[in-house]
Scaffold this active site. Structure first.
Site, PDB file in Angstrom:
ATOM      1  CG  ASP A 231      -1.859   1.119   1.320  1.00  2.40           C
ATOM      2  OD1 ASP A 231      -2.688   1.221   0.406  1.00  2.40           O
ATOM      3  OD2 ASP A 231      -1.791   1.918   2.280  1.00  2.40           O
ATOM      4  CD  GLU A 291      -2.065   2.496  -3.643  1.00  2.00           C
ATOM      5  OE1 GLU A 291      -3.111   3.102  -3.874  1.00  2.00           O
ATOM      6  OE2 GLU A 291      -1.493   2.559  -2.531  1.00  2.00           O
TER       7      GLU A 291
HETATM    8  C1  GLC Z   1      -4.017   3.307  -0.598  1.00  2.00           C
HETATM    9  C2  GLC Z   1      -5.324   2.555  -0.556  1.00  2.00           C
HETATM   10  C3  GLC Z   1      -6.409   3.511  -0.206  1.00  2.00           C
HETATM   11  C4  GLC Z   1      -6.111   4.095   1.157  1.00  2.00           C
HETATM   12  C5  GLC Z   1      -4.733   4.718   1.190  1.00  2.00           C
HETATM   13  C6  GLC Z   1      -4.299   4.986   2.588  1.00  2.00           C
HETATM   14  O1  GLC Z   1      -4.003   4.264  -1.589  1.00  2.00           O
HETATM   15  O2  GLC Z   1      -5.547   1.894  -1.762  1.00  2.00           O
HETATM   16  O3  GLC Z   1      -7.669   2.913  -0.207  1.00  2.00           O
HETATM   17  O4  GLC Z   1      -7.069   5.045   1.501  1.00  2.00           O
HETATM   18  O5  GLC Z   1      -3.754   3.859   0.641  1.00  2.00           O
HETATM   19  O6  GLC Z   1      -3.967   3.794   3.233  1.00  2.00           O
END
Ligand code: GLC
Length: 568
Positions: A231, A291
């Site tokens: 993440d 991500e």
């Molecule tokens: C990432 C997740 C998102 C979340 C953010 C903070 O972007 O995909 O849903 O709000 O991280 O953890």
């Protein structure tokens, strides 16, 4: 010896089959040396919304377990479960207060082990979400950190004095709106939070943080997970001097000034952490999915690591930022992903963006376009990551009133930005009450289109989006050219039809996608590639009257998909 096999012979056979499919090892799955995750189809599950086994309106692990048969039949090889750890749920699980447990709303650790076991029996691997940039403000590390300036965990987070007169340490803007700094009156310092103030950022410059977090991954490897989705991995470290970011013209969707996040986004030091994290993953034969919000081929390439020693599957969001059907734009993005030399990872939707059904749909041909987008990213060279419900044609169901918004981003961003609730609604299993998701009250309202777009109804309709996905995934798993073949763009000047070959030795699969609302006649000149259109065998198409095999000219109806095998 003739006759029926004995029970013990069957048992031995069964054991051989199970051990041949061994998790956690790095045996290549083909002659190219590809790993399992290069042949796999990943599927993102937002656990709150997948299946509710205890009728509290929120999905859970037992619910997921009950649907593994569905996923297996669909052709999914690995599920990524978004955070199901104990959490105050400020950001619906992305605020973790204990990394080594399951939130009671989703079940128990024993339920997780059971799920992992049943999944393994169905050859489905589990990928957990590793929320590594920040914890919850309720995590014991943070509670201790804020308890005093000299606490054991003070340096596990990023604390700084303000600039005086109530001014924070610098001008950085949070992704969730407002400053990234929150004053803690008790200790008189500010802490840094890229996201909500309830999500303080960990200090990855502190080796103790790294050790504790790497141990978290080891914990889950022991529980049978095959890897992690990382993440917010762009945001791990910050400039130690906390220099101001340059401000750009205009406001972002949250109503804050736009800025160039030069000092807190994609710092080179992030890669050192990733290399070491990969070391731990390698010891466990695991895969890391990132991500990774990159802006260029160079940035994407960096995430693979100079020696392929960082993230195996950095998600290519530049591909899904192409927010409209455009053959030239997609052609460009595919070429860009290919140019990195890495194994691409394609996504068309997730829990943070409007559903692909709406984003690409034109309001008239959405079903055809949903199939077209599936045919695109599921036939490219690389690993696809699906988002639950995409295979049904689930639509967004955005809140109409501010008081209905649940997502913290929507609460701050309203009305300019309505948040992410719309793409997180419950999975649509049937046309019954609450789409068969729960016997209680679903935590988010289900869009009325569920009556048509649901698993039960679409399973009965040979032309449904779901059946199309099933055919496509079967083809993808069986066809060597789709699994291993190179990507060769065709007819690159065509602005309406995206076509390419996936070539493997003497075979190839041709994919032609009409991205326009009008009929397109196309000719393929395959002589350069050594193939003759005369030897074309249709594998999958949405054409009402598929062209006869052997024609070198294909007439494509609006938004048509045409996939055919060629041989020499
Ligand atoms: C990432 C997740 C998102 C979340 C953010 C903070 O972007 O995909 O849903 O709000 O991280 O953890």
């Amino acid at each position: 010896m003739t006759g029926e096999p004995t029970a013990s012979a069957l048992l031995i056979l069964g054991l051989c089959v199970v051990s041949a499919f061994s998790f956690g090892q790095r045996k290549p799955v083909d002659a190219q040396g590809h790993q399992w995750w290069q042949h796999a189809v990943f599927y993102e599950i937002y656990p709150r919304s997948f299946a509710d086994s205890n009728n509290d309106g929120i999905g859970d692990l037992k619910g997921i377990e009950s649907k593994l048969g569905y996923l297996q039949k669909l052709g999914v090889d690995a599920i990524w479960i978004t955070p199901c750890y104990p959490s105050p749920q400020v950001d619906f699980g992305y605020d973790v207060s204990d990394y080594e447990n399951i939130d009671p709303m989703y079940g128990t650790l024993a339920d997780f082990d059971h799920l992992a076991n049943v999944a393994k029996g169905k050859h489905i691997r589990i990928i957990m979400d590793f929320v590594m940039n920040h914890t919850s403000e309720q995590h014991p590390w943070f509670l201790d950190s804020k308890s005093s300036r000299v606490s054991d965990h003070r340096d596990w987070y990023i604390w700084r004095d303000g600039k005086g007169d109530g001014k924070p340490p610098n001008n950085w803007i949070s992704g969730f709106g407002g400053s990234t700094w929150k004053l803690d009156p008790a200790t008189g310092q500010y802490y840094y939070h890229y996201f909500a103030s309830a999500q303080p950022d960990l200090n990855w410059r502190n080796p103790a943080v790294e050790k504790a977090m790497f141990d978290v991954t080891r914990f889950w490897y022991r529980h049978g997970v095959s890897g992690f989705r990382l993440d917010a991995v762009d945001l791990l470290l910050e400039d130690p001097e906390l220099r101001d970011n340059p401000i750009l013209a205009g406001l972002n969707e949250m109503g804050d000034p736009k800025m160039l996040e030069q000092h807190n986004d994609k710092l080179p030091e992030n890669h050192d952490v990733l290399r070491r994290l990969r070391g731990v993953a390698d010891e466990n034969g695991a895969v890391l999915v990132g991500e990774t919000y990159t802006d260029s081929a160079a940035e994407l390439k960096e995430y693979y690591g100079t020696h392929n020693d960082e993230i195996q599957l950095p998600m290519d969001f530049m591909f899904c930022k192409v927010d409209r059907l455009s053959a030239p734009e997609f052609r460009k993005q595919i070429a860009l992903a290919e140019s990195t030399g890495g194994w691409p990872t394609y996504v068309i939707g997730n829990h943070d963006m409007e559903r692909s059904y709406v984003r690409y749909g034109d309001g008239k041909h959405n079903d055809e376009i949903a199939k077209l987008m599936a045919a695109l990213y599921l036939t490219l060279r690389g690993t696809p990551v699906m988002y639950y419900g995409e295979e049904l044609g689930m639509t967004n169901n955005d809140p109409m009133r501010k008081e209905d918004v649940k997502d913290p981003m929507g609460i701050t961003g309203w009305p300019g930005y309505k948040g992410r609730d719309g793409e997180r609604t419950p999975m649509q299993w049937s046309d019954g009450t609450n789409a068969g998701f729960t016997g209680g009250t679903p935590w988010l309202p289900i869009p009325s289109t569920y009556r048509k777009y649901n698993v039960a109804s679409e399973s009965k309709d040979p032309n449904s989006i779901l059946q199309f996905y099933r055919h496509l995934l079967r083809l993808r798993h069986q066809d060597r050219a789709l699994l291993d073949g190179d990507y060769l763009p065709l007819n690159e000047d065509n602005t309406n039809v995206l076509s390419y070959l996936r070539r493997y030795q003497n075979e190839a699969v041709l994919v032609a996608l009409n991205m326009s609302a009008s009929v397109q006649e196309i000719n393929f000149d395959l002589t350069k590639q050594g193939f003759s259109p005369a030897r074309m065998k249709v594998l999958l198409t949405t054409l009402n009257s598929p062209p006869k095999a052997g024609g070198d000219r294909v007439s494509l109806e609006p938004f048509a998909v045409y996939v055919a095998r060629l041989s020499k």
